[in-house]
Design an enzyme around this catalytic site. Structure first.
Site, mmCIF file in Angstrom:
data_model
loop_
_atom_site.group_PDB
_atom_site.id
_atom_site.type_symbol
_atom_site.label_atom_id
_atom_site.label_comp_id
_atom_site.label_asym_id
_atom_site.label_seq_id
_atom_site.Cartn_x
_atom_site.Cartn_y
_atom_site.Cartn_z
ATOM 1 N N LYS A 52 2.232 1.962 3.255
ATOM 2 C CA LYS A 52 2.918 1.420 2.100
ATOM 3 C C LYS A 52 3.133 2.836 1.092
ATOM 4 O O LYS A 52 4.199 3.035 0.781
ATOM 5 C CB LYS A 52 2.379 0.505 1.262
ATOM 6 C CG LYS A 52 2.420 -1.003 1.913
ATOM 7 C CD LYS A 52 1.420 -1.992 1.044
ATOM 8 C CE LYS A 52 1.709 -3.269 1.635
ATOM 9 N NZ LYS A 52 0.556 -4.423 1.369
ATOM 10 N N GLN A 96 -4.180 -5.186 -2.440
ATOM 11 C CA GLN A 96 -4.326 -5.479 -1.082
ATOM 12 C C GLN A 96 -5.404 -6.602 -0.778
ATOM 13 O O GLN A 96 -6.557 -6.374 -1.012
ATOM 14 C CB GLN A 96 -4.574 -4.225 0.019
ATOM 15 C CG GLN A 96 -4.306 -4.469 1.370
ATOM 16 C CD GLN A 96 -2.875 -4.623 1.762
ATOM 17 O OE1 GLN A 96 -2.068 -4.306 1.036
ATOM 18 N NE2 GLN A 96 -2.622 -5.521 2.950
ATOM 19 N N ASP A 119 4.257 -7.965 -5.217
ATOM 20 C CA ASP A 119 4.159 -8.829 -4.099
ATOM 21 C C ASP A 119 4.766 -10.007 -4.237
ATOM 22 O O ASP A 119 4.844 -10.768 -3.260
ATOM 23 C CB ASP A 119 2.595 -8.988 -3.901
ATOM 24 C CG ASP A 119 2.063 -7.896 -2.972
ATOM 25 O OD1 ASP A 119 2.723 -7.718 -2.140
ATOM 26 O OD2 ASP A 119 0.659 -7.584 -3.017
HETATM 27 N N1 GUN Z 1 -2.287 -8.451 3.079
HETATM 28 C C1 GUN Z 1 -1.678 -8.954 4.030
HETATM 29 N N2 GUN Z 1 -0.221 -8.762 3.652
HETATM 30 C C2 GUN Z 1 -0.347 -8.632 2.334
HETATM 31 C C3 GUN Z 1 0.764 -8.192 1.391
HETATM 32 O O1 GUN Z 1 1.844 -8.598 1.745
HETATM 33 N N3 GUN Z 1 0.427 -8.090 0.225
HETATM 34 C C4 GUN Z 1 -0.985 -7.862 -0.060
HETATM 35 N N4 GUN Z 1 -1.402 -7.398 -1.366
HETATM 36 N N5 GUN Z 1 -2.182 -8.035 0.732
HETATM 37 C C5 GUN Z 1 -1.716 -8.153 1.841
#
Ligand code: GUN
Length: 292
Positions: A52, A96, A119
């Site tokens: 990211k 996350q 998100d």
């Molecule tokens: N864990 C797995 N996929 C995601 C996601 O798209 N966003 C977040 N914040 N955590 C995750």
């Protein structure tokens, strides 16, 4: 048979985002800023967050990574969320998941200001999306919708079978595919307790497999000419790889790819689109396109 190239599509979209960011900054506007909160040292989460941050660089965004040990208390994490909510320089942020067991993911998700929830996990965004209002849409479903659009795959009126009913993929995917302004399809959601699951799949024009069961979808479940979208990314042991594992999708690619009209590979299909859509949401947050 078309292999739907998520990696190339994501790269093209990130280049488009970068162009727009360059234009915004050249006109004296603000460079979008994404913050990511990472708790602990989960291998998968480390990789996702690293990717990211790299994607932010590719798009010309500013990024901030906040790391905490898994001994952080829920109260401390909630304070961090409050600080990010109040920080005017940060356009959007993510925490996350998964979080350590002593922290409520729901409480943390709901503490995030929905206007910064890139998100799209906050109930306000989930609810607004479900009733067709402007909202941040969670990245995986949005990425799948974008792949279908970019590959000119007709969804209007088509039968779509979604395997899996998770909050972050199956449910929002079903909402998007049924809505007139997005998929405009006829949607069936299948899950671990569905009767006649195989038969339901065989009737689908588009199958979206997101239940996390490696190679679950086999050729006998797919109508010839159907479009198959594979969201699965299970790590399975593979002694021939240096890492000791490989990513296996929910679809048995070998058998299914020979009879479908289009399919997403794993890796290189849906996965790269997910991070790309997080970037698109961050751009929208920076431009105040969803919420003023
Ligand atoms: N864990 C797995 N996929 C995601 C996601 O798209 N966003 C977040 N914040 N955590 C995750």
């Amino acid at each position: 048979m078309t292999i739907i190239d998520g990696k190339a599509t994501a790269a093209a979209i990130k280049a488009e985002i970068k162009q727009e960011v360059d234009r915004i900054v050249a006109q004296g506007g603000k460079r979008p800023h994404l913050a990511a909160v990472l708790v602990g040292h989960d291998g998968g989460s480390e990789t996702y967050v690293k990717n990211k941050v790299l994607a932010c660089e590719a798009c010309g965004f500013k990024s901030t990574l906040l790391r905490f040990e898994d001994t952080i208390t829920e109260a401390e994490l909630l304070q961090t969320v409050e600080r990010l909510n109040a920080d005017a320089d940060i356009d959007g942020f993510i925490v996350q998941l998964p979080l350590p067991r002593h922290i409520s993911e729901q409480r943390v998700t709901e503490a995030i200001d929905y206007r910064k929830d890139v998100d799209g996990f906050h109930p306000v965004n989930v609810g607004r999306m479900a009733i067709g209002l402007p909202a941040f849409i969670s990245a995986t479903p949005l990425g799948i919708l974008t792949l279908l659009q970019r590959y000119n795959i007709e969804t209007r009126g088509k039968k779509v079978a979604i395997l899996g009913r998770s909050n972050i993929v199956g449910k929002p995917m079903a909402q998007l595919m049924m809505q007139k302004q997005y998929g405009d399809s006829t949607v069936t959601v299948l899950h671990s307790h569905s009767l006649n699951l195989q038969e339901e799949c065989r009737q689908a024009d588009i199958i979206i497999a997101a239940m996390g069961q490696p190679a679950f979808v086999t050729a006998d479940m797919v109508k010839p000419g159907a479009v198959v979208i594979d969201v699965g990314t299970t790590r399975v042991p593979d002694p021939t790889r240096q890492s000791g594992f490989r990513l296996q999708g929910d679809v048995d690619f070998e058998s299914v790819s020979s009879l479908c009209s289009a399919i997403t590979p794993v890796p290189g299909g849906v996965g790269p689109m997910t991070i790309c859509m997080l970037m698109l949401n961050t751009l929208k947050a920076g431009k105040k396109e969803v919420y003023v």
